[in-house]
Enzyme design. Structure first.
Site, PDB file in Angstrom:
ATOM      1  N   TYR A 135      47.997  43.860  39.718  1.00  0.00           N
ATOM      2  CA  TYR A 135      47.876  45.315  39.771  1.00  0.00           C
ATOM      3  C   TYR A 135      49.060  45.959  40.489  1.00  0.00           C
ATOM      4  CZ  TYR A 135      44.688  49.246  39.240  1.00  0.00           C
ATOM      5  OH  TYR A 135      44.071  50.388  38.835  1.00  0.00           O
ATOM      6  N   LYS A 202      38.534  34.474  40.868  1.00  0.00           N
ATOM      7  CA  LYS A 202      38.584  33.722  39.610  1.00  0.00           C
ATOM      8  C   LYS A 202      39.338  32.416  39.894  1.00  0.00           C
ATOM      9  CE  LYS A 202      37.873  33.501  35.208  1.00  0.00           C
ATOM     10  NZ  LYS A 202      36.575  33.116  34.684  1.00  0.00           N
ATOM     11  N   ASP A 250      33.482  36.340  36.741  1.00  0.00           N
ATOM     12  CA  ASP A 250      32.688  36.589  35.525  1.00  0.00           C
ATOM     13  C   ASP A 250      31.196  36.410  35.793  1.00  0.00           C
ATOM     14  OD1 ASP A 250      33.689  34.034  35.912  1.00  0.00           O
ATOM     15  OD2 ASP A 250      33.405  33.418  33.845  1.00  0.00           O
ATOM     16  N   ASP A 274      38.798  46.459  40.859  1.00  0.00           N
ATOM     17  CA  ASP A 274      38.921  47.635  40.008  1.00  0.00           C
ATOM     18  C   ASP A 274      37.803  47.630  38.970  1.00  0.00           C
ATOM     19  OD1 ASP A 274      40.054  49.894  38.917  1.00  0.00           O
ATOM     20  OD2 ASP A 274      41.493  48.803  37.685  1.00  0.00           O
TER      21      ASP A 274
END
Ligand code: NAI
Length: 383
Positions: A135, A202, A250, A274
């Protein structure tokens, strides 16, 4: 009288009208909670279109200098100027003031339509790292001469197989960047007597960036909060310490939908944060009532999560709720928890009374639509 200085930027678009509705609510809540013995000294700082009109600058250096020394500030939304050399005023402010933690509480207000069966079980606070990760915007377009240089280096020196046709983005993640964010989240959980902090990452795929966030997060909790935190595996049945656990991003999106009551404080990297904070806001009925703060070690800079809403600006249609709830966060942060509680109760009452701005009216059956100013007044009357 105890007075604290709060610097404020009105903002563009709907900024002035939501400010006019929100500020009296904050002042009144303080007056009511502490019988006039505590108050805010508001000091306006120039920024955005108003500043550009007055002095030809979107973000005067004097505003940055004042904020760099301040501890409390609040802002309305700022439009991204088409000229003036800024990618975005908001991004510039976050970078120059090192506002590394973006904090967004997500809770449900009874009566608002939600896609969940039990939205009332959602009560989470997201701590999102604000300065690193993909980002941060370090990327090169496919075919650009810079990317070709980088790809040659990666293929020849580093022996990694990146396509010559690729666009490439970098994902820098540092130990300091992760740990200062997790420190804030854990401290918040302790201060607010929250049951746990979940590190969301992740790391199963991106081991050295996302995985490191997890590792550094646990390390920080163990080294700095050993007596007041405990990992999920070691926690007792009726654990009183703050439980630190982690979830893969996830899986976390499933968890917050299916078992929201099991999660309280979330600490995560920039891009995960985000996505997750917007998804969570949607679970409780959208961005209309979503407050937030961006923090450095020195400054807490409160702001609504929405933008300038140019199509409804100046029409007395905007919902000031997000700014009012950001103000309640400021009051809580400044040690005025009772005033913050009054505001939450008042917002609950007004929404239950079904007199709301147009964005909420469309989500509440049988609602009566009121303007921005009246909605603010109703909240003020219910304090
Ligand atoms: P936006 O949040 O301004 O608008 C998205 C949608 O939500 C629109 O339909 C708008 O009418 C509605 N909306 C937003 N706030 C509302 C409120 N308080 N009450 C009722 N309805 C509301 O996002 P958009 O259109 O992407 O951005 C517009 C401008 O705002 C851009 O210049 C953008 O850069 C800026 N922006 C600034 C932010 C900030 O200062 N933190 C954050 C997001 C956008």
């Amino acid at each position: 009288m105890v007075q604290k200085t709060v610097y404020f930027i009105e903002g563009d678009g709907i900024g002035p009208e939501v400010w006019n509705a929100a500020r009296p609510v904050l002042d009144k809540a303080l007056e009511k909670a502490y019988s006039g013995e505590h108050g805010i000294e508001w000091k306006e700082l120039p920024a955005g279109e108003k500043s550009f009109k007055d002095n030809g600058e979107y973000l005067p250096q004097s505003t940055i200098d004042t904020l760099a020394k301040a501890s409390l500030a609040m802002k309305g939304p700022l439009a991204t100027p088409v000229s003036g050399g800024f990618r975005s005023l908001n991004v510039t402010l976050r970078q120059v003031l090192d506002l590394y933690a973006c904090i967004r509480p997500v809770r449900y207000f009874q009566g608002i339509e939600s896609p969940l069966k039990r939205p009332d079980l959602v009560d989470m606070v997201v701590f999102r790292e604000n300065t690193e990760d993909v980002y941060a915007g370090i990327e090169w377009a496919a075919g650009a001469s810079e990317v070709q240089k980088l790809i040659s280096f990666l293929r020849e020196e580093m022996k990694v197989n990146v396509s010559e046709n690729a666009a490439v983005g970098l994902k820098p993640v540092t130990k300091n960047g992760c740990q200062r964010l997790v420190r804030k989240a854990v401290q918040f959980a302790i201060d607010q007597k929250r049951p746990g902090v979940t590190l969301v990452h992740k790391g199963n795929i991106m081991k050295f960036t996302e995985g490191a966030f997890r590792t550094w997060g646990y390390e920080l909790a163990e080294s700095e909060f050993a007596d007041v935190t405990i990992s999920e595996e070691k926690a007792a049945d009726n654990e009183t310490r703050v439980i630190i656990n982690d979830r893969i991003a996830d899986a976390m999106f499933q968890e917050v939908l299916m078992r929201p009551e099991q999660y309280s404080v979330i600490a995560t990297t920039n891009l995960n944060g985000d996505y997750l904070s917007d998804a969570l806001a949607a679970q409780v009925g959208g961005l209309g009532l979503a407050p937030g703060v961006n923090m450095s070690d020195k400054l807490a800079f409160f702001e609504p999560t929405h933008g300038t809403a140019p199509t409804i600006a100046g029409k007395d249609m905007a919902n000031p709720g997000s700014l009012i709830l950001s103000g309640a966060m400021l009051l809580e942060h400044a040690g005025w928890g009772e005033a913050a509680r009054l505001i939450h109760n008042a917002v609950e009452k007004v929404i239950a009374g079904k007199k709301v701005t147009v964005d909420l009216a469309s989500q509440i059956q049988g609602a009566n639509q009121v303007g921005c100013r009246e909605f603010g007044e109703l909240i003020g009357m219910n304090l």
